[in-house]
Motif scaffolding. Structure first.
Motif, PDB file in Angstrom:
ATOM      1  N   GLY A   1       0.673  -1.025  -0.174  1.00 38.08           N
ATOM      2  CA  GLY A   1       0.065   0.212   0.808  1.00 38.08           C
ATOM      3  C   GLY A   1       1.011   1.495  -0.348  1.00 38.08           C
ATOM      4  N   VAL A   2       2.164   1.320   0.294  1.00 40.27           N
ATOM      5  CA  VAL A   2       2.739   2.342   0.101  1.00 40.27           C
ATOM      6  C   VAL A   2       3.567   2.536  -1.275  1.00 40.27           C
ATOM      7  CG1 VAL A   2       5.438   2.643   1.558  1.00 40.27           C
ATOM      8  CG2 VAL A   2       3.372   1.919   2.489  1.00 40.27           C
ATOM      9  N   GLY A   3       3.693   3.797  -1.560  1.00 49.74           N
ATOM     10  CA  GLY A   3       3.846   4.511  -2.635  1.00 49.74           C
ATOM     11  C   GLY A   3       3.284   5.557  -2.633  1.00 49.74           C
ATOM     12  N   PRO A   4       3.695   6.439  -4.419  1.00 47.01           N
ATOM     13  CA  PRO A   4       3.018   8.068  -4.379  1.00 47.01           C
ATOM     14  C   PRO A   4       1.944   7.869  -4.039  1.00 47.01           C
ATOM     15  CG  PRO A   4       4.499   7.136  -6.347  1.00 47.01           C
ATOM     16  CD  PRO A   4       4.759   6.085  -5.045  1.00 47.01           C
ATOM     17  N   VAL A   5       0.806   7.307  -4.725  1.00 41.44           N
ATOM     18  CA  VAL A   5      -0.743   6.758  -3.800  1.00 41.44           C
ATOM     19  C   VAL A   5      -0.972   5.474  -3.085  1.00 41.44           C
ATOM     20  CG1 VAL A   5      -2.951   6.156  -5.647  1.00 41.44           C
ATOM     21  CG2 VAL A   5      -0.991   7.341  -6.466  1.00 41.44           C
ATOM     22  N   ARG A   6      -1.406   6.194  -2.190  1.00 33.28           N
ATOM     23  CA  ARG A   6      -1.278   5.140  -0.832  1.00 33.28           C
ATOM     24  C   ARG A   6      -2.847   3.978  -0.277  1.00 33.28           C
ATOM     25  NH1 ARG A   6       2.880   5.663   3.201  1.00 33.28           N
ATOM     26  NH2 ARG A   6       4.283   7.205   2.753  1.00 33.28           N
ATOM     27  N   VAL A   7      -2.495   3.450  -0.512  1.00 36.63           N
ATOM     28  CA  VAL A   7      -3.343   2.504  -0.311  1.00 36.63           C
ATOM     29  C   VAL A   7      -4.008   2.076   0.983  1.00 36.63           C
ATOM     30  CG1 VAL A   7      -4.909   0.398  -0.736  1.00 36.63           C
ATOM     31  CG2 VAL A   7      -3.512   2.061  -3.202  1.00 36.63           C
ATOM     32  N   PRO A   8      -4.375   2.107   1.281  1.00 32.51           N
ATOM     33  CA  PRO A   8      -4.892   1.593   2.988  1.00 32.51           C
ATOM     34  C   PRO A   8      -4.832  -0.121   3.537  1.00 32.51           C
ATOM     35  CG  PRO A   8      -7.114   3.227   2.485  1.00 32.51           C
ATOM     36  CD  PRO A   8      -6.057   2.673   1.034  1.00 32.51           C
ATOM     37  N   ALA A   9      -3.863  -0.442   4.373  1.00 35.68           N
ATOM     38  CA  ALA A   9      -3.921  -1.881   4.030  1.00 35.68           C
ATOM     39  C   ALA A   9      -4.999  -2.271   4.564  1.00 35.68           C
ATOM     40  CB  ALA A   9      -3.118  -1.912   5.647  1.00 35.68           C
ATOM     41  N   GLY A  10      -6.111  -2.095   4.487  1.00 32.89           N
ATOM     42  CA  GLY A  10      -7.406  -2.123   5.062  1.00 32.89           C
ATOM     43  C   GLY A  10      -7.460  -3.004   3.460  1.00 32.89           C
ATOM     44  N   GLU A  11      -7.796  -1.857   2.823  1.00 33.91           N
ATOM     45  CA  GLU A  11      -8.170  -2.075   1.813  1.00 33.91           C
ATOM     46  C   GLU A  11      -7.275  -3.068   0.263  1.00 33.91           C
ATOM     47  OE1 GLU A  11      -9.127   1.059  -2.438  1.00 33.91           O
ATOM     48  OE2 GLU A  11      -9.126   1.152  -0.437  1.00 33.91           O
ATOM     49  N   VAL A  12      -5.903  -2.755   0.719  1.00 36.49           N
ATOM     50  CA  VAL A  12      -5.012  -4.120   0.034  1.00 36.49           C
ATOM     51  C   VAL A  12      -5.538  -5.352   0.420  1.00 36.49           C
ATOM     52  CG1 VAL A  12      -2.844  -4.561   0.082  1.00 36.49           C
ATOM     53  CG2 VAL A  12      -3.029  -2.234   0.243  1.00 36.49           C
ATOM     54  N   GLY A  13      -6.435  -5.466   2.118  1.00 34.20           N
ATOM     55  CA  GLY A  13      -6.249  -7.345   2.084  1.00 34.20           C
ATOM     56  C   GLY A  13      -7.199  -7.429   1.802  1.00 34.20           C
ATOM     57  N   ARG A  14      -8.143  -6.307   1.526  1.00 34.13           N
ATOM     58  CA  ARG A  14      -9.348  -7.012   0.795  1.00 34.13           C
ATOM     59  C   ARG A  14      -9.194  -7.449  -0.665  1.00 34.13           C
ATOM     60  NH1 ARG A  14     -11.793  -3.118   3.541  1.00 34.13           N
ATOM     61  NH2 ARG A  14     -12.008  -1.176   2.187  1.00 34.13           N
ATOM     62  N   ILE A  15      -8.379  -6.426  -1.321  1.00 36.04           N
ATOM     63  CA  ILE A  15      -7.837  -6.864  -2.908  1.00 36.04           C
ATOM     64  C   ILE A  15      -7.458  -8.341  -3.286  1.00 36.04           C
ATOM     65  CG2 ILE A  15      -6.554  -5.819  -4.381  1.00 36.04           C
ATOM     66  CD1 ILE A  15      -7.273  -2.623  -3.725  1.00 36.04           C
ATOM     67  N   LEU A  16      -6.088  -8.314  -2.289  1.00 35.23           N
ATOM     68  CA  LEU A  16      -5.383  -9.476  -2.478  1.00 35.23           C
ATOM     69  C   LEU A  16      -6.291 -11.152  -1.916  1.00 35.23           C
ATOM     70  CD1 LEU A  16      -2.066  -8.596  -0.527  1.00 35.23           C
ATOM     71  CD2 LEU A  16      -2.791  -8.055  -2.892  1.00 35.23           C
ATOM     72  N   VAL A  17      -7.167 -10.627  -0.848  1.00 36.67           N
ATOM     73  CA  VAL A  17      -8.008 -11.948  -0.656  1.00 36.67           C
ATOM     74  C   VAL A  17      -8.954 -12.367  -1.789  1.00 36.67           C
ATOM     75  CG1 VAL A  17     -10.100 -12.500   0.722  1.00 36.67           C
ATOM     76  CG2 VAL A  17      -8.402 -11.334   1.812  1.00 36.67           C
ATOM     77  N   HIS A  18      -9.323 -10.764  -2.651  1.00 35.12           N
ATOM     78  CA  HIS A  18     -10.374 -11.258  -3.598  1.00 35.12           C
ATOM     79  C   HIS A  18     -10.008 -11.790  -4.733  1.00 35.12           C
ATOM     80  CE1 HIS A  18     -13.668 -10.256  -6.858  1.00 35.12           C
ATOM     81  NE2 HIS A  18     -12.751  -9.802  -7.586  1.00 35.12           N
ATOM     82  N   HIS A  19      -8.383 -11.785  -4.629  1.00 36.43           N
ATOM     83  CA  HIS A  19      -8.098 -12.376  -6.039  1.00 36.43           C
ATOM     84  C   HIS A  19      -7.558 -13.209  -5.537  1.00 36.43           C
ATOM     85  CE1 HIS A  19      -7.495  -9.225  -9.182  1.00 36.43           C
ATOM     86  NE2 HIS A  19      -7.583  -8.138  -8.139  1.00 36.43           N
ATOM     87  N   LEU A  20      -6.985 -13.451  -5.020  1.00 39.64           N
ATOM     88  CA  LEU A  20      -6.495 -15.567  -4.405  1.00 39.64           C
ATOM     89  C   LEU A  20      -7.385 -16.370  -4.170  1.00 39.64           C
ATOM     90  CD1 LEU A  20      -3.758 -13.944  -1.265  1.00 39.64           C
ATOM     91  CD2 LEU A  20      -3.522 -14.931  -3.936  1.00 39.64           C
ATOM     92  N   ALA A  21      -8.498 -15.882  -4.033  1.00 39.40           N
ATOM     93  CA  ALA A  21      -9.612 -16.284  -3.796  1.00 39.40           C
ATOM     94  C   ALA A  21     -10.473 -16.498  -4.941  1.00 39.40           C
ATOM     95  CB  ALA A  21     -10.992 -15.446  -2.749  1.00 39.40           C
ATOM     96  N   GLY A  22      -9.683 -17.191  -6.235  1.00 40.01           N
ATOM     97  CA  GLY A  22     -10.465 -16.526  -7.404  1.00 40.01           C
ATOM     98  C   GLY A  22     -10.735 -15.701  -8.222  1.00 40.01           C
ATOM     99  N   GLY A  23     -11.038 -14.249  -7.605  1.00 46.49           N
ATOM    100  CA  GLY A  23     -12.082 -13.145  -8.165  1.00 46.49           C
ATOM    101  C   GLY A  23     -11.641 -12.587  -9.378  1.00 46.49           C
ATOM    102  N   GLY A  24     -12.007 -12.091  -9.936  1.00 43.91           N
ATOM    103  CA  GLY A  24     -10.889 -11.196 -11.339  1.00 43.91           C
ATOM    104  C   GLY A  24     -10.637  -9.745 -11.232  1.00 43.91           C
ATOM    105  N   ASP A  25      -9.962 -10.042 -12.143  1.00 42.68           N
ATOM    106  CA  ASP A  25      -9.645  -8.204 -12.409  1.00 42.68           C
ATOM    107  C   ASP A  25     -11.297  -7.256 -11.725  1.00 42.68           C
ATOM    108  OD1 ASP A  25      -7.374  -9.022 -11.761  1.00 42.68           O
ATOM    109  OD2 ASP A  25      -6.966  -7.811 -14.598  1.00 42.68           O
ATOM    110  N   THR A  26     -10.622  -6.019 -11.458  1.00 41.84           N
ATOM    111  CA  THR A  26     -12.013  -5.555 -11.832  1.00 41.84           C
ATOM    112  C   THR A  26     -11.436  -3.790 -12.109  1.00 41.84           C
ATOM    113  OG1 THR A  26     -11.190  -3.726  -9.396  1.00 41.84           O
ATOM    114  CG2 THR A  26     -12.564  -5.384  -9.023  1.00 41.84           C
TER     115      THR A  26
END
Length: 356
Positions: free
Chosen positions: A39-64
């Motif tokens: 989540g760290v970078g020029p555009v910061r992404v909160p850790a909670g949102e990072v976790g939700r995105i990773l869980v979504h993809h690792l669970a087989g979800g597609g790109d949004t």
């Protein structure tokens, strides 16, 4: 065979905190660091949102179509994982090299492995060869490391045996020669874009990370960790010296060759995808010994975890300190590694008598 040779001080330190707890805490630290660093970078992404995105993809979800999804899954997460994998691989290689040559300030650069990989990669960049497409540069870098190791092993043999001192002397000499070849290729090219790419690559960079380059180094580092852990008891014996190893039924020369081949595979693969990143093995191997002692059965897994953490956060610093520009990661590891090298050298009395 049941042989372990940790120092007395190492045993005392290891007994303070139970080893399973250390490994568990280290594993949790790596997982949390991966999420936070993504989540760290020029555009910061909160850790909670990072976790939700990773869980979504690792669970087989597609790109949004969300920007955060693109930043996290396509750009930063592969880079963070590659940093962790590269750090673990370089740290393991450093730990093994230090034990093989019985020198506390050794790392893969000492044997010319990184220099050989650099020659292969720079040759591809300057000539523009792309026989294997995107795999050309990684394959060339690995071939360069393997070639350098082959020359070092050939020249370091004496009466059929590999001697630690000869390995160091031949490795340093070959590394200097290969460094000269790399410099010649750099100054002889007329392509300014290639020159910039070479300089950045030689100093280490993970900016080219992607899912397409992650699988091979991850598999190699995981396999290397397993192989080295299986050989950990014998590696403990090797530290005692060739005569002691022979008395315990271990062929030191053959074992040294096997370990160096594994180290070459680790270094060649990592340098192929991350460039020349120095001092990781030197720093992390010592930290692991301070934490759990010198027994390689305990030290090697901890070394891999600490190496992953070290390079992961070094990369975060490299891409944020002068944002939106990016520092080559090798600059940061050098700033940390050189003082650490001097401290180790002073503590061990190397400046005075050359003894480890």
């Amino acid at each position: 065979m049941s042989v372990a040779v940790p120092s007395a001080r190492g045993r005392v330190r290891a007994a303070v905190v139970p080893y399973p707890l250390i490994v568990g805490l280290l594993g949790v630290a790596v997982l949390l660091s991966v999420v936070v660093a993504t989540g760290v970078g020029p555009v910061r992404v909160p850790a909670g949102e990072v976790g939700r995105i990773l869980v979504h993809h690792l669970a087989g979800g597609g790109d949004t179509t969300a920007n955060a999804d693109l930043i996290v899954w396509r750009l930063r997460f592969p880079r963070v994982l590659l940093g962790a994998v590269a750090g673990a691989g370089l740290a393991l290689a450093g730990a093994v090299v230090q034990s093989v040559v019985r020198n506390p300030v050794a790392d893969p650069y000492l044997l010319g492995l990184s220099s050989g990989a650099s020659v292969g990669a720079v040759a591809v960049i300057t000539t523009g060869v792309s026989v294997l497409g995107a795999l050309t540069l990684p394959v060339a870098a690995f071939a360069g490391a393997a070639g350098a190791m082959a020359v070092v092993l050939l020249l370091a043999r004496h009466r059929g045996r590999l001697l630690p001192l000869r390995l160091i002397l031949v490795g340093v000499t070959c590394g200097q020669l290969l460094g000269g070849v790399t410099s010649f290729l750099l100054v002889s090219t007329q392509n300014s874009a290639a020159q910039q790419q070479i300089v950045f690559w030689l100093l280490g960079a993970l900016s080219g990370a992607g899912w397409n380059v992650l699988a091979v180094p991850a598999a190699v580092v995981a396999g290397g960790l397993v192989l080295l852990t299986v050989r950990a008891r014998r590696l403990n014996v090797l530290v005692l010296g060739d005569e002691a190893a022979a008395a315990l039924g271990v062929d030191a020369s053959r074992l040294r060759l096997e370990l160096l081949l594994v180290t070459t595979l680790l270094v060649g693969t990592v340098v192929a995808v991350s460039g020349g990143i120095g001092f990781v093995g030197l720093i992390v191997a010592h930290l692991a010994r301070m934490l759990v002692g010198a027994d390689h059965r305990r030290m090697l897994p901890v070394t891999a975890g600490l190496g992953a953490l070290f390079l992961l956060w070094s990369d975060v610093a490299a891409r944020t300190l002068i944002s939106p520009a990016e520092l080559p990661i090798g600059i940061l590891t050098a700033f940390l590694g050189v003082p650490f090298f001097l401290l180790v050298m002073h503590a061990r009395g190397l400046a005075a008598d050359g003894a480890p």
